[in-house]
Design an enzyme around this catalytic site. Structure first.
Site, PDB file in Angstrom:
ATOM      1  N   GLU A 188     -80.603  26.246 -42.813  1.00  0.00           N
ATOM      2  CA  GLU A 188     -80.878  26.144 -41.222  1.00  0.00           C
ATOM      3  C   GLU A 188     -79.617  25.402 -40.670  1.00  0.00           C
ATOM      4  OE1 GLU A 188     -82.695  27.472 -39.311  1.00  0.00           O
ATOM      5  OE2 GLU A 188     -83.993  28.302 -41.134  1.00  0.00           O
ATOM      6  N   THR A 230     -73.109  29.475 -38.108  1.00  0.00           N
ATOM      7  CA  THR A 230     -72.594  30.876 -38.412  1.00  0.00           C
ATOM      8  C   THR A 230     -73.693  31.955 -38.286  1.00  0.00           C
ATOM      9  OG1 THR A 230     -71.042  32.319 -39.824  1.00  0.00           O
ATOM     10  CG2 THR A 230     -72.600  30.963 -40.959  1.00  0.00           C
ATOM     11  N   GLY A 278     -66.578  25.001 -39.564  1.00  0.00           N
ATOM     12  CA  GLY A 278     -66.299  24.131 -38.367  1.00  0.00           C
ATOM     13  C   GLY A 278     -67.300  23.224 -38.036  1.00  0.00           C
ATOM     14  N   TYR A 279     -67.125  22.305 -37.112  1.00  0.00           N
ATOM     15  CA  TYR A 279     -68.072  21.294 -36.744  1.00  0.00           C
ATOM     16  C   TYR A 279     -68.524  20.592 -37.776  1.00  0.00           C
ATOM     17  CZ  TYR A 279     -71.607  19.514 -33.185  1.00  0.00           C
ATOM     18  OH  TYR A 279     -72.360  18.684 -32.338  1.00  0.00           O
ATOM     19  N   TYR A 292     -85.498  21.474 -33.416  1.00  0.00           N
ATOM     20  CA  TYR A 292     -85.142  22.864 -34.107  1.00  0.00           C
ATOM     21  C   TYR A 292     -85.306  22.911 -35.420  1.00  0.00           C
ATOM     22  CZ  TYR A 292     -83.889  27.140 -36.314  1.00  0.00           C
ATOM     23  OH  TYR A 292     -83.775  28.085 -37.081  1.00  0.00           O
ATOM     24  N   ASP A 327     -84.831  27.945 -31.659  1.00  0.00           N
ATOM     25  CA  ASP A 327     -83.319  28.060 -31.541  1.00  0.00           C
ATOM     26  C   ASP A 327     -82.795  29.010 -30.349  1.00  0.00           C
ATOM     27  OD1 ASP A 327     -83.974  30.360 -32.378  1.00  0.00           O
ATOM     28  OD2 ASP A 327     -82.424  30.490 -34.118  1.00  0.00           O
ATOM     29  N   CYS A 358     -84.420  41.771 -29.751  1.00  0.00           N
ATOM     30  CA  CYS A 358     -84.378  41.216 -28.337  1.00  0.00           C
ATOM     31  C   CYS A 358     -82.830  40.680 -28.172  1.00  0.00           C
ATOM     32  CB  CYS A 358     -85.390  40.189 -28.056  1.00  0.00           C
ATOM     33  SG  CYS A 358     -85.579  39.529 -26.646  1.00  0.00           S
ATOM     34  N   CYS A 404     -90.033  46.883 -30.333  1.00  0.00           N
ATOM     35  CA  CYS A 404     -90.313  45.435 -30.125  1.00  0.00           C
ATOM     36  C   CYS A 404     -92.030  45.031 -30.410  1.00  0.00           C
ATOM     37  CB  CYS A 404     -89.911  44.612 -29.027  1.00  0.00           C
ATOM     38  SG  CYS A 404     -90.333  42.901 -29.067  1.00  0.00           S
TER      39      CYS A 404
HETATM   40  N1  ADE Z   1     -81.207  31.731 -37.977  1.00  0.00           N
HETATM   41  C1  ADE Z   1     -81.694  30.488 -38.125  1.00  0.00           C
HETATM   42  N2  ADE Z   1     -82.521  30.470 -39.069  1.00  0.00           N
HETATM   43  C2  ADE Z   1     -82.911  31.565 -39.412  1.00  0.00           C
HETATM   44  C3  ADE Z   1     -83.550  32.147 -40.341  1.00  0.00           C
HETATM   45  N3  ADE Z   1     -84.507  31.225 -41.189  1.00  0.00           N
HETATM   46  N4  ADE Z   1     -83.689  33.359 -40.878  1.00  0.00           N
HETATM   47  C4  ADE Z   1     -82.789  34.032 -40.309  1.00  0.00           C
HETATM   48  N5  ADE Z   1     -81.990  33.449 -39.382  1.00  0.00           N
HETATM   49  C5  ADE Z   1     -82.038  32.426 -38.947  1.00  0.00           C
END
Ligand code: ADE
Length: 344
Positions: free
Chosen positions: A34, A40, A78-79, A117, A135, A189, A199
């Site tokens: 996560e 990225t 990064g970050y 998150y 997120d 989406c 969807c």
């Molecule tokens: N982006 C953030 N968390 C994710 C996840 N668990 N699966 C796919 N994309 C993500």
């Protein structure tokens, strides 16, 4: 709501991507994935994830690693404060929590670098707790599905969506529901071309029913990034180049780079930079490169001069290390530094 959730669940089980962090319930691996995915996209994140958990497979190995190793695994994402926080949190779990990863939404939030998150994601994916994981993708899906017109950056929006999703989750499997919402945001989406015809949420989606897909979500205008002017010198003497390790402060702390002077305007020339460094030795200018480097809140206009000291007498200054290119490449470097090295 129950029918929509069933449709979402069926769709998720048929259509979702098979991703390694979805095949585990290990909170450590889920946490690592996560945090990487905050930096990225999935396509690039996969390789970083495999490398990270391959080299540091559990929280103990992360806690025991040195910071340089962790930053190196993070290089290019990064970050870097995210990587430093991972390391700090692992040490906290080992030293203060007996090596046991916290298991509730509330407790997980106490870890450095873990916000609402990430805590929601770990609590629901690893422990099945019925809390939303909101997120950027889920914000967009939620704003459209529930028809929320608050600014998606605002507290009011966050609170409202959190509460609506938590109510909806009562009928769902928490892990599956949150993964499915993320999946809808990532694959169906989309910001500009939502594919409402395929969807799973379409039948009950306010934005689709009222044709508000273009109006939602509501976002405030972004601030223009600040311009910064960085002047670097790559000083070479034989096979050795000068590098400096950045101090504790700032986004690039503890990363290595060529000697830098920050200017306040775009017009600086080499003489001014050398004078600032107090470099009086005879040097040969071998080249120069201008690079524009975009960060979230800053545009860095960097210039690097490639210099050669003809004598074998190394210039000594506080913090300067004379290293060979291979040694430099093994250190944690920021992306801008990587771009500069390529041209030496
Ligand atoms: N982006 C953030 N968390 C994710 C996840 N668990 N699966 C796919 N994309 C993500």
């Amino acid at each position: 709501m129950q029918i929509v959730i069933q449709t979402l669940s069926r769709w998720y089980n048929l259509e979702s991507r098979d991703l390694p962090w979805r095949r585990t319930r290990d909170p450590y691996r889920i946490w690592i994935s996560e945090i990487i995915l905050q930096q990225t996209r999935v396509a690039q994140g996969l390789a970083y994830y495999e490398r990270f958990v391959g080299q540091l497979p559990d929280i103990q190995s992360l806690a025991l690693a040195n910071e340089g190793e962790v930053l190196k695994l993070w290089q290019g994402l990064g970050y870097y404060s995210r990587a430093r926080n991972l390391h700090k949190a692992a040490r906290m779990v080992m030293n203060e929590l007996g090596g046991v990863f916290p298991s509730t939404f509330q407790d997980i939030q106490q870890l450095p670098g873990v916000g609402l998150y990430t805590a929601g994601a770990i609590a629901s994916f690893a422990f099945g707790e019925k809390v939303p994981a909101i997120d950027g993708n889920v914000k967009r899906v939620g704003a459209r599905f529930f028809g929320l017109f608050e600014d998606i950056q605002s507290q009011a929006f966050q609170k409202k969506l959190f509460s609506l999703l938590q109510d909806a989750m009562v009928f769902a499997d928490a892990n599956e529901f949150n993964q499915a919402m993320i999946e809808v945001g990532a694959t169906v989406c989309s910001p500009t071309q939502p594919q409402c015809d395929i969807c799973p949420l379409a039948d009950a989606c306010v934005a689709r029913l009222q044709q508000l897909q273009k109006q939602l979500p509501v976002t405030r205008k972004k601030q223009k990034p600040l311009d910064k002017y960085f002047y670097y010198v790559d000083i070479r003497c034989g096979n050795h180049h000068v590098v400096v390790r950045r101090s504790d402060v700032g986004i690039w702390s503890h990363l290595h780079e060529f000697p830098l002077i920050e200017g306040d305007t775009p017009e600086w020339d080499l003489d001014v930079v050398l004078e600032r460094w107090g470099i009086v030795e005879k040097i040969i200018v071998e080249g120069e490169k201008t690079i524009k480097h975009q960060l979230t809140h800053q545009t860095i206009h960097a210039k690097c001069w490639y210099l050669c000291l003809p004598s074998d007498k190394f210039v000594k200054k506080d913090g300067w290390q004379w290293l060979e290119k291979d040694e430099i490449l093994s250190l944690p470097l920021h992306r801008l530094m990587e771009k500069m090295i390529r041209f030496t």
